[in-house]
Scaffold this motif. Sequence first.
Motif, PDB file in Angstrom:
ATOM      1  N   ASP A  51      -5.481 -14.523   9.106  1.00  0.00           N
ATOM      2  CA  ASP A  51      -4.731 -13.518   8.730  1.00  0.00           C
ATOM      3  C   ASP A  51      -3.197 -14.173   8.676  1.00  0.00           C
ATOM      4  O   ASP A  51      -2.773 -14.626   9.992  1.00  0.00           O
ATOM      5  CB  ASP A  51      -4.502 -12.242   9.205  1.00  0.00           C
ATOM      6  N   ALA A  53       0.736 -14.467   6.068  1.00  0.00           N
ATOM      7  CA  ALA A  53       1.737 -13.834   5.163  1.00  0.00           C
ATOM      8  C   ALA A  53       2.743 -14.651   4.620  1.00  0.00           C
ATOM      9  O   ALA A  53       3.080 -15.543   5.608  1.00  0.00           O
ATOM     10  CB  ALA A  53       2.436 -12.397   5.681  1.00  0.00           C
ATOM     11  N   THR A  80      -3.766 -12.929   3.180  1.00  0.00           N
ATOM     12  CA  THR A  80      -2.422 -13.305   3.017  1.00  0.00           C
ATOM     13  C   THR A  80      -1.808 -11.925   2.536  1.00  0.00           C
ATOM     14  O   THR A  80      -2.667 -11.200   1.981  1.00  0.00           O
ATOM     15  CB  THR A  80      -2.019 -14.508   2.300  1.00  0.00           C
ATOM     16  N   LYS A  81      -0.349 -12.039   2.334  1.00  0.00           N
ATOM     17  CA  LYS A  81       0.186 -10.959   2.086  1.00  0.00           C
ATOM     18  C   LYS A  81       1.517 -11.259   1.296  1.00  0.00           C
ATOM     19  O   LYS A  81       2.004 -12.433   1.472  1.00  0.00           O
ATOM     20  CB  LYS A  81       0.677 -10.006   3.421  1.00  0.00           C
ATOM     21  N   TYR A 123      -5.921 -10.266  -0.284  1.00  0.00           N
ATOM     22  CA  TYR A 123      -4.519  -9.994  -1.040  1.00  0.00           C
ATOM     23  C   TYR A 123      -4.178  -8.776  -0.458  1.00  0.00           C
ATOM     24  O   TYR A 123      -4.491  -7.851  -1.039  1.00  0.00           O
ATOM     25  CB  TYR A 123      -4.407 -10.776  -1.981  1.00  0.00           C
ATOM     26  N   TYR A 124      -3.050  -8.647   0.484  1.00  0.00           N
ATOM     27  CA  TYR A 124      -2.493  -7.292   0.825  1.00  0.00           C
ATOM     28  C   TYR A 124      -0.875  -7.186   0.127  1.00  0.00           C
ATOM     29  O   TYR A 124      -0.006  -8.321   0.168  1.00  0.00           O
ATOM     30  CB  TYR A 124      -2.300  -7.245   2.362  1.00  0.00           C
ATOM     31  N   GLN A 125      -0.693  -6.037  -0.235  1.00  0.00           N
ATOM     32  CA  GLN A 125       0.478  -5.791  -0.372  1.00  0.00           C
ATOM     33  C   GLN A 125       1.233  -5.504   1.079  1.00  0.00           C
ATOM     34  O   GLN A 125       0.756  -4.587   1.875  1.00  0.00           O
ATOM     35  CB  GLN A 125       0.767  -4.531  -1.112  1.00  0.00           C
ATOM     36  N   HIS A 126       2.034  -6.168   1.530  1.00  0.00           N
ATOM     37  CA  HIS A 126       2.594  -6.279   3.020  1.00  0.00           C
ATOM     38  C   HIS A 126       3.194  -4.948   3.270  1.00  0.00           C
ATOM     39  O   HIS A 126       3.074  -4.150   4.487  1.00  0.00           O
ATOM     40  CB  HIS A 126       3.571  -7.479   3.291  1.00  0.00           C
ATOM     41  N   ILE A 155      -3.859  -3.291   1.456  1.00  0.00           N
ATOM     42  CA  ILE A 155      -2.575  -2.791   1.708  1.00  0.00           C
ATOM     43  C   ILE A 155      -2.299  -2.592   2.988  1.00  0.00           C
ATOM     44  O   ILE A 155      -3.175  -2.099   3.846  1.00  0.00           O
ATOM     45  CB  ILE A 155      -2.472  -1.243   0.641  1.00  0.00           C
ATOM     46  N   SER A 156      -1.065  -2.757   3.327  1.00  0.00           N
ATOM     47  CA  SER A 156      -0.715  -2.738   4.674  1.00  0.00           C
ATOM     48  C   SER A 156       0.170  -1.775   4.962  1.00  0.00           C
ATOM     49  O   SER A 156       1.288  -1.520   4.129  1.00  0.00           O
ATOM     50  CB  SER A 156      -0.030  -4.005   5.137  1.00  0.00           C
ATOM     51  N   GLU A 176      -4.649  -2.381   6.435  1.00  0.00           N
ATOM     52  CA  GLU A 176      -4.236  -2.992   7.436  1.00  0.00           C
ATOM     53  C   GLU A 176      -3.164  -2.262   8.210  1.00  0.00           C
ATOM     54  O   GLU A 176      -2.140  -2.074   7.413  1.00  0.00           O
ATOM     55  CB  GLU A 176      -3.897  -4.690   7.264  1.00  0.00           C
TER      56      GLU A 176
END
Length: 330
Positions: A51, A53, A80-81, A123-126, A155-156, A176
């Motif tokens: 993990d 970002a 990653t984010k 792939y996250y929206q941080h 999504i985080s 997350e």
Amino acid sequence: MEKRAIGGQGLTTSALGLGCMGMTGSYGPVDDAESTATIHRAIDLGVNMFDTADVYGPFTNERLLGRALAGRRDKVIVATKFGGAEMDDAGTVTGGANGRPEYVRASVERSLRNLNTDRIDLYYQHRVDPKVPVEETFGALGELVAAGKVRYLGISEARSGTIRRAHAAAPLSAVESEYSLFSRDVESNGVLETVRELGIGFVGYAPLGRGFLTGAVRSASALGPTDLRRIFPRFEEENLEANLALLRRIEKIAADLGVGGGRLALAWVLAQGEDIVPIPGTRRRTHLTENVEAATAPLDADTLAALAEAVSGGEIAGARTSPQDAGIER
């Protein structure tokens, strides 16, 4: 190592991931050689989710991971984010959380270059951008999945309602948020309930309470001048002193079992459900081995009950996030 399904879209990872943020700063001196060796050792031990970002560094964390995974890329899940903060290509922060579709598209291309890969597995929206409907952000993310640049979405630090809206726009595999014996908000704010209802996996960051549950932080004055924990209210001297009383309860249970407090705390997170994957961060192989051992040490019902009695989320002194951390939906 045990594998766990994360969400209903097909993503499967090791029961334990590795958080890489601290490898390029945040908690102390940087040692790229040791961090790279830790990543390689994690793969050897069966850890397959890493993990990072774009904002970590910025960019240096993704680049370190990309270099470390050369020749090993197909063995792992890279998460990653984007959007935790708006940045230009030089890494200069130019704004707050950014979920605009054009920024999403630019960010994924930049992360692909930094990671030296042709796809991002998760792939996250941080951080949620309050200025952009989440449907617009995840509409763009869905297009990236269709294009093969991204495999799965997350999504985080989002509220239940936002999670539902994002999932309706483009299916989420993971949510997350911070989760540990020290941070149990997701049990009471509806996030865990929502992800389980929707069939979304849960990834818990800081499962060791940013190192607190290992006993490594006994005094705020011991934190280095650049240590990120200095900005978190829970690590302010007065709050830290109050929280040490809770830590001592955990350490007593751990001592009775003949294990370390950190190992016990991590095993507790793993025991909260097979849909949960904690991602403890470490820069050192020795700590990595301790964490992996926790994944193979299930807790019995009596120990879980003792931990539940020892720590109540409402007793923790100080907020878990800094006032500057915009984009966390509280």
